[in-house]
Design an enzyme around this catalytic site. Structure first.
Site, PDB file in Angstrom:
ATOM      1  N   ARG A 103       0.843  -1.199   0.000  1.00 17.26           N
ATOM      2  CA  ARG A 103       0.000   0.000   0.000  1.00 17.26           C
ATOM      3  C   ARG A 103       0.874   1.243   0.000  1.00 17.26           C
ATOM      4  NH1 ARG A 103      -2.293   0.084   6.286  1.00 17.26           N
ATOM      5  NH2 ARG A 103      -0.266  -0.073   7.308  1.00 17.26           N
ATOM      6  N   CYS A 107       2.570   7.477  -6.713  1.00 19.02           N
ATOM      7  CA  CYS A 107       3.375   8.664  -7.008  1.00 19.02           C
ATOM      8  C   CYS A 107       2.430   9.849  -7.175  1.00 19.02           C
ATOM      9  CB  CYS A 107       4.180   8.435  -8.289  1.00 19.02           C
ATOM     10  SG  CYS A 107       4.968   9.915  -8.939  1.00 19.02           S
ATOM     11  N   ASN A 141      -6.007   7.385   3.174  1.00 15.47           N
ATOM     12  CA  ASN A 141      -5.830   6.768   4.490  1.00 15.47           C
ATOM     13  C   ASN A 141      -4.389   6.957   4.941  1.00 15.47           C
ATOM     14  OD1 ASN A 141      -6.983   4.865   6.660  1.00 15.47           O
ATOM     15  ND2 ASN A 141      -5.037   3.900   6.120  1.00 15.47           N
ATOM     16  N   GLU A 142      -4.222   7.673   6.050  1.00 16.79           N
ATOM     17  CA  GLU A 142      -2.885   7.971   6.574  1.00 16.79           C
ATOM     18  C   GLU A 142      -1.946   8.446   5.461  1.00 16.79           C
ATOM     19  OE1 GLU A 142      -2.734   5.028  10.446  1.00 16.79           O
ATOM     20  OE2 GLU A 142      -1.863   4.285   8.579  1.00 16.79           O
ATOM     21  N   GLU A 304      -8.865   5.894  14.296  1.00 13.65           N
ATOM     22  CA  GLU A 304      -8.478   4.533  14.664  1.00 13.65           C
ATOM     23  C   GLU A 304      -8.017   4.561  16.113  1.00 13.65           C
ATOM     24  OE1 GLU A 304      -5.666   2.750  11.983  1.00 13.65           O
ATOM     25  OE2 GLU A 304      -6.769   3.349  10.183  1.00 13.65           O
TER      26      GLU A 304
END
Length: 660
Positions: A103, A107, A141-142, A304
């Site tokens: 994951r 780029c 996500n993050e 989270e």
């Protein structure tokens, strides 16, 4: 106040969904986070969309009277996309291609990836944007985690050169401002400029590295804002966020800039992870939560929240009974108004089958389930009362992304270097947390704020500013105004000696702060992790990492080095200087957490800020709610502790109502 869970219905059978949601509701949860890794499901072939699974899940969510936050699934992408556009992946500093199968390999400089992102996000926004069960969106996500905030690919190089050309206009300007006459690295063509990737010996020009970090931040921020524009077009009035990750300054991305076009900050809260044999100290956890709250200076979300032992390949510490409930309480006390536990049920397969959730791999209700359920029931009234109220404080620590970046590639001392994993250089983080910890252990409400944000500093009695080596002239003037008006500034070593082009000033340390501090520094050393003795009156302190020998001009000495192994024993280490109506404390070394507590006692007393020490493991906060005010006391120890007149059980807390 919303309690929810991260849920992955695609990893379970449809017959499980109703039972899962029922179990969540029984626990006290009312929301789920969905779909942040589901690109391959929703677009199995280019331009061919299938939203049926999530249509069915959202129908179930709605039927159960719950809501959902949808994630845009751009943190991973389908193999068919990589097959068609192999250039869309990043290249590491060492030249490793981030291929398919994991994951965060995208780029952000790739036009093909941006186009593919636009297609999936637009399709999702059109399809789900007005669904009554959708409460909002999490973008990506993050973003930037696991080293994905830096990219050394050919496309990154191409965009870096364009970014430099936009900033400097001419090569002559770039050469002069970078100081390229040094070692004769004078560029005569934009295409001669490389990326500061892995090197054999001497590093690249620090001004070049700093600009590379700025460029990479702009690329990622632009990518997140690009998605936000699409969602706002097709999913009106649905709030937008993205989720950050520990440690606060691990990335080179300007998170305040990123959230400038989002509605609220989200944070992933893991007080322990992987093979750690003990959790992070509680002041560090509070420091990260206050960083999250402070990015927009308003309530934040924990997207989270730790709910079980977590790890990818190895596991470590098991929280004793009460501790995960205490961590939940701590997050709310520090300003969280939404909590999503990671995760509802532990995956039976894949890379996160060791990331234990509320339930294990089966459906048996666990001790974790009941502990969190009972905690939610116990604190629900309090949590709802303070959920959207400001977290008031008279003390703030200021942080700066430019200096965080600077200390990654030029840390000055081995004591300011710490890389627990290859992609993380978090020496700046540890220093900031150490400065923050002193006020936290003295039970003083404290904010953590970006130095560049438009906050009113006059409402704080004390500001602390560590590692502000690279200065912004406008910030310096704002600090002068603050102190002259009666504020107290606690300034750290190496302050004010480098401009934003990375040029050192000609004035002696602390450079542009010389008049305010009333000291000069000509001699210093970097003792790394070795402790150096200091004495403040009769109190023994300890310093490390960096030691400056202060030469007072108008300042008063309040602490001196006291170490027989050092030739500068007896020389000033900490001073205080009057400036206008205020004071500036200058700390010429990195104090240990225990030493900071002793110093802050003196500073807070002088500034008129109430404080109280209840023990190293006791944390107390004060919150104002809509109905009541509150004093919250938490015991981060595995033993019974006395806190004032109260006895707190191991990992217990007490919430005292105070009538308004």
């Amino acid at each position: 106040m919303i309690f929810g869970a991260c849920y992955y219905p695609e990893q379970w059978n449809p017959k499980d969904w109703d039972e899962d949601l029922k179990i969540m509701k029984e626990m006290g949860l009312s929301s789920v986070r969905l779909a942040e890794f589901a690109w391959g499901l929703m677009e199995p072939k280019e331009g061919k969309f299938d939203f049926s699974l999530f249509d069915a899940v959202l129908k179930k969510v709605q039927e159960h009277g719950m809501t959902a936050i949808l994630g845009t699934p751009t943190a991973t992408f389908p193999p068919w996309l990589y097959k068609k556009f192999p250039e869309i992946v990043q290249v590491s500093k060492e030249g490793i291609v981030r291929g398919i199968g994991t994951r965060r390999q995208a780029c952000f400089s790739s036009p093909a990836y941006k186009k593919a992102t636009e297609r999936i996000v637009t399709a999702m926004a059109k399809h789900f944007g007005n669904h009554p069960a959708v409460a909002g969106w999490q973008i990506d996500n993050e973003p930037g985690h696991e080293g994905s905030d830096v990219d050394y690919s050919p496309l990154a190089l191409k965009n870096f050169r364009l970014w430099l050309k936009t900033k400097y206009k001419t090569l002559d300007s770039l050469n002069k401002r970078w100081g390229n006459i040094f070692w004769g690295v004078i560029y005569s063509d934009w295409n001669e400029i490389p990326l500061p990737a892995a090197h054999v010996a001497s590093n690249f020009n620090p001004a070049m590295i700093q600009d590379y970090y700025r460029f990479q931040s702009d690329e990622l921020v632009s990518y997140i804002h690009f998605q936000a524009e699409i969602l706002r077009k097709y999913s009106k009035e649905k709030p937008l966020t993205t989720n950050l990750y520990p440690s606060p300054f691990l990335p080179i991305t300007d998170m305040a800039d990123m959230f400038s076009k989002l509605d609220y900050v989200s944070w992933d809260n893991y007080p322990v992870w992987g093979n750690q044999q003990e959790p992070y100290p509680h002041p560090l956890v509070t420091a990260t939560q206050q960083y999250s709250r402070g990015l927009k200076n308003k309530p934040y979300t924990v997207m989270e929240q730790f709910s079980g032992v977590q790890g990818h390949d190895t596991l470590g510490y098991l929280p004793p009974p009460g501790q995960i409930g205490l961590w939940l309480t701590q997050a709310i006390v520090n300003g969280a108004n939404q909590i999503y536990f990671f995760r509802y049920r532990t995956a039976r397969f894949g890379q996160e089958q060791l990331c234990y959730g509320i339930l294990d791999h089966g459906k048996r209700k666990t001790a974790k389930y009941f502990e969190l359920k009972n905690t939610i029931e116990d604190i629900r009234e309090f949590a709802a009362d303070i959920a959207d109220s400001p977290y008031k404080a008279e003390v703030a620590i200021l942080h700066d992304i430019e200096n965080s970046r600077n200390y990654k590639h030029q840390p000055l001392s081995d004591g300011l270097k710490f890389a627990p994993v290859p992609f993380a250089q978090v020496g700046y983080d540890i220093e900031l947390a150490t400065w923050f910890a002193g006020t936290n252990v003295l039970n003083v409400n404290a904010h953590s704020l970006p130095i560049s944000a438009e906050n009113d500093w006059s409402k704080y009695k004390v500001l602390t500013l560590p590692l502000y080596t690279m200065f912004d002239p406008s910030v310096v003037e704002k600090l002068k105004t603050y102190v002259a008006g009666g504020g107290t500034l606690v300034l750290g070593y190496r302050a004010g000696i480098k401009d934003k082009d990375h040029w050192m000033v000609e004035e002696p340390v602390p450079g542009v702060f010389g008049e305010m501090t009333g000291v000069e520094v000509f001699q210093f050393e970097a003792p790394a992790t070795d402790k150096v003795g200091i004495r403040m009156g009769i109190l023994p302190l300890k310093g490390a990492k960096f030691c400056e020998i202060l030469e007072p001009k108008t300042a008063k000495v309040i602490a001196r080095y006291n170490d027989s192994k050092k030739f500068y024993s007896g020389k000033p280490a900490i001073t205080v200087n009057s400036y206008g109506k205020g004071k500036v404390y200058y700390v010429g070394t990195s104090l240990t957490p225990e030493s900071f507590i002793l110093l802050y006692r003196k500073i807070l007393k002088g500034a008129g800020v109430p404080f109280g020490f209840l023990g190293a493991t006791i944390e107390r906060h004060y919150r104002e709610g809509k109905k009541y005010n509150y004093q919250i006391t938490m015991n981060h120890s595995s033993k019974y502790r006395l806190a004032g007149l109260s006895i707190l059980k191991p990992f217990g807390y007490k919430i005292k109502k105070i009538p308004k």
